[in-house]
Design an enzyme around this catalytic site. Structure first.
Site, PDB file in Angstrom:
ATOM      1  N   ASN A 129       0.696  -1.075   0.150  1.00 49.56           N
ATOM      2  CA  ASN A 129      -0.050   0.084  -0.076  1.00 49.56           C
ATOM      3  C   ASN A 129       0.749   0.931   0.171  1.00 49.56           C
ATOM      4  O   ASN A 129       1.131   1.197   0.850  1.00 49.56           O
ATOM      5  CB  ASN A 129      -1.031   0.064   1.243  1.00 49.56           C
ATOM      6  CG  ASN A 129      -2.081   1.527   1.118  1.00 49.56           C
ATOM      7  OD1 ASN A 129      -1.869   2.145   0.789  1.00 49.56           O
ATOM      8  ND2 ASN A 129      -2.102   1.342   2.486  1.00 49.56           N
ATOM      9  N   LYS A 134       0.608   4.318  -0.197  1.00 46.57           N
ATOM     10  CA  LYS A 134      -0.239   5.267   0.036  1.00 46.57           C
ATOM     11  C   LYS A 134      -0.718   6.376  -0.578  1.00 46.57           C
ATOM     12  O   LYS A 134       0.074   6.432  -1.843  1.00 46.57           O
ATOM     13  CB  LYS A 134      -0.112   6.033   1.788  1.00 46.57           C
ATOM     14  CG  LYS A 134      -0.521   4.184   2.351  1.00 46.57           C
ATOM     15  CD  LYS A 134       0.118   4.604   4.219  1.00 46.57           C
ATOM     16  CE  LYS A 134      -0.682   3.255   4.982  1.00 46.57           C
ATOM     17  NZ  LYS A 134      -0.046   3.387   6.267  1.00 46.57           N
ATOM     18  N   HIS A 186      -9.785   1.454   4.631  1.00 43.16           N
ATOM     19  CA  HIS A 186      -8.214   1.021   5.414  1.00 43.16           C
ATOM     20  C   HIS A 186      -8.282   2.458   6.610  1.00 43.16           C
ATOM     21  O   HIS A 186      -9.736   3.616   6.523  1.00 43.16           O
ATOM     22  CB  HIS A 186      -7.485   1.259   4.584  1.00 43.16           C
ATOM     23  CG  HIS A 186      -6.667   1.492   5.126  1.00 43.16           C
ATOM     24  ND1 HIS A 186      -5.286   2.731   5.850  1.00 43.16           N
ATOM     25  CD2 HIS A 186      -4.949   1.042   5.141  1.00 43.16           C
ATOM     26  CE1 HIS A 186      -4.382   2.683   5.975  1.00 43.16           C
ATOM     27  NE2 HIS A 186      -3.934   1.569   5.434  1.00 43.16           N
ATOM     28  N   GLU A 238      -6.866   4.560   7.818  1.00 42.11           N
ATOM     29  CA  GLU A 238      -6.956   5.971   7.170  1.00 42.11           C
ATOM     30  C   GLU A 238      -7.949   6.374   6.985  1.00 42.11           C
ATOM     31  O   GLU A 238      -8.179   8.066   6.511  1.00 42.11           O
ATOM     32  CB  GLU A 238      -5.104   6.775   6.135  1.00 42.11           C
ATOM     33  CG  GLU A 238      -4.028   5.455   7.714  1.00 42.11           C
ATOM     34  CD  GLU A 238      -3.192   4.808   7.102  1.00 42.11           C
ATOM     35  OE1 GLU A 238      -3.188   5.595   5.324  1.00 42.11           O
ATOM     36  OE2 GLU A 238      -1.781   5.177   7.446  1.00 42.11           O
ATOM     37  N   GLU A 259      -5.781  -5.058  10.163  1.00 44.39           N
ATOM     38  CA  GLU A 259      -4.890  -4.197  10.582  1.00 44.39           C
ATOM     39  C   GLU A 259      -5.171  -3.385  12.291  1.00 44.39           C
ATOM     40  O   GLU A 259      -5.803  -2.197  11.920  1.00 44.39           O
ATOM     41  CB  GLU A 259      -4.473  -3.018   9.819  1.00 44.39           C
ATOM     42  CG  GLU A 259      -4.134  -3.769   8.096  1.00 44.39           C
ATOM     43  CD  GLU A 259      -3.555  -2.483   7.639  1.00 44.39           C
ATOM     44  OE1 GLU A 259      -2.680  -2.769   6.988  1.00 44.39           O
ATOM     45  OE2 GLU A 259      -4.403  -1.698   6.802  1.00 44.39           O
ATOM     46  N   GLY A 287       2.650   2.446  10.840  1.00 40.80           N
ATOM     47  CA  GLY A 287       2.952   3.010  10.616  1.00 40.80           C
ATOM     48  C   GLY A 287       4.132   3.790  11.444  1.00 40.80           C
ATOM     49  O   GLY A 287       4.020   4.967  12.169  1.00 40.80           O
ATOM     50  N   SER A 316       2.700  -2.364   9.991  1.00 39.75           N
ATOM     51  CA  SER A 316       4.115  -2.484  10.988  1.00 39.75           C
ATOM     52  C   SER A 316       5.332  -4.022  10.111  1.00 39.75           C
ATOM     53  O   SER A 316       5.848  -4.159  11.348  1.00 39.75           O
ATOM     54  CB  SER A 316       4.868  -1.547  11.937  1.00 39.75           C
ATOM     55  OG  SER A 316       4.160  -0.018  11.964  1.00 39.75           O
TER      56      SER A 316
HETATM   57  P1  PGA Z   1       2.516   0.237   7.371  1.00 46.48           P
HETATM   58  O1  PGA Z   1       0.992   0.445   7.291  1.00 46.48           O
HETATM   59  O2  PGA Z   1       2.881  -1.028   6.910  1.00 46.48           O
HETATM   60  O3  PGA Z   1       3.230   1.677   6.927  1.00 46.48           O
HETATM   61  O4  PGA Z   1       2.339  -0.126   9.503  1.00 46.48           O
HETATM   62  C1  PGA Z   1       0.326  -0.870   6.880  1.00 46.48           C
HETATM   63  C2  PGA Z   1      -0.845  -0.120   5.984  1.00 46.48           C
HETATM   64  O5  PGA Z   1      -1.449   0.759   6.378  1.00 46.48           O
HETATM   65  O6  PGA Z   1      -1.873  -1.060   5.604  1.00 46.48           O
END
Ligand code: PGA
Length: 257
Positions: free
Chosen positions: A11, A13, A97, A99, A169, A175, A215
């Site tokens: 992803n 983003k 997601h 976000e 997640e 993140g 992460s």
């Molecule tokens: P990250 O993001 O690996 O940077 O924690 C995962 C995601 O949001 O799908």
């Protein structure tokens, strides 16, 4: 033990630019040659999808979109339809997601309509769910996962479920560099699979891929994906580096492949 092909998604983003996106896709396409035991998808920003499709077509990389709108066309300023995504070679779409839930403010209803629009069009849908830190600390992880799974899949048939991947997640792990322990993630995944058995049936539960995100990186991917109910990963930060992402994908190759 049911045989599920692992799924690893990158992803991106709101990262990369026209050149670095194509370069990253090129590096992945060549690095993946010979690895066919894992389904690999990348989710670049909308505006680069077409260029990246030109780069990845002919490879086994699936092209995904980070979002979609739930209507086929019309006066929806700024939105992107399923047919537009198909025109760009997209075969997989992320919905729910964290976000989009927590930063953009998407409701369960919006997420469900996007999920259904994706599945009705015959595309694969990666439905993301997961609890916030407050919810985890107050013991609500499983209840939140159940609520978001039921709401996200409302009206989705058993046939359509074959095109769904669930990404668990935990919001606090995205993140942040903090990762759920393999045991905690396994426990959440097992409960989600049990829920799918209750909502659909055991065959559907055995078949569905439930992947972990938050992460994931080369140093923890093998241990996480080695758990019985963790069928791959959704990777943000580490998917922006071709070497790291390829290492994660290799960690997902089943031992017997
Ligand atoms: P990250 O993001 O690996 O940077 O924690 C995962 C995601 O949001 O799908």
């Amino acid at each position: 033990m049911p045989n599920r092909t692992p799924f690893v998604g990158g992803n991106w983003k709101m990262n990369t630019d026209a050149q670095s996106g194509v370069d990253l896709a090129k590096a992945l396409a060549s690095g993946l040659a010979g690895i066919d035991a894992v389904d690999v998808a990348i989710f670049p920003p909308f505006v680069y999808l077409r260029d990246i499709h030109n780069t990845t077509s002919g490879s086994d990389i699936l092209l995904g979109a980070q979002d979609v709108y739930n209507q086929p066309n019309g006066a929806f300023t700024g939105e992107i339809s399923i047919d537009m995504l198909k025109d760009c070679g997209v075969s997989s779409v992320l919905t729910g997601h964290s976000e989009r839930r927590h930063v953009i403010g998407e409701s369960d209803t919006i997420i469900n309509t996007k999920t259904r629009a994706t599945l009705d069009a015959g595309l694969e849908c990666v439905l993301c769910i997961g609890e916030t830190l407050d919810q985890r600390e107050s013991g609500k992880t499983d209840a939140i996962n159940e609520h978001q799974t039921r709401a996200g899949l409302e009206g989705v048939s058993k046939e359509q479920l074959a095109n769904v991947v669930i990404a668990y997640e935990p919001v606090w792990a995205i993140g942040t560099g903090k990762t759920a322990t393999p045991e905690d993630a396994q426990d959440a995944h097992a409960k989600i699979r049990e829920l799918i058995a209750n909502m659909y049936d055991q065959d559907a539960a055995d078949a569905i891929r439930i992947i972990y995100g938050g992460s994931m990186k080369p140093g923890n991917a093998a241990e996480l994906m080695g758990m019985d109910d963790i069928d791959g990963g959704l990777v943000g930060g580490a998917s922006l580096n071709a070497d790291d992402f390829l290492e994660i994908i290799r960690a997902g190759v089943p031992q017997n492949a």
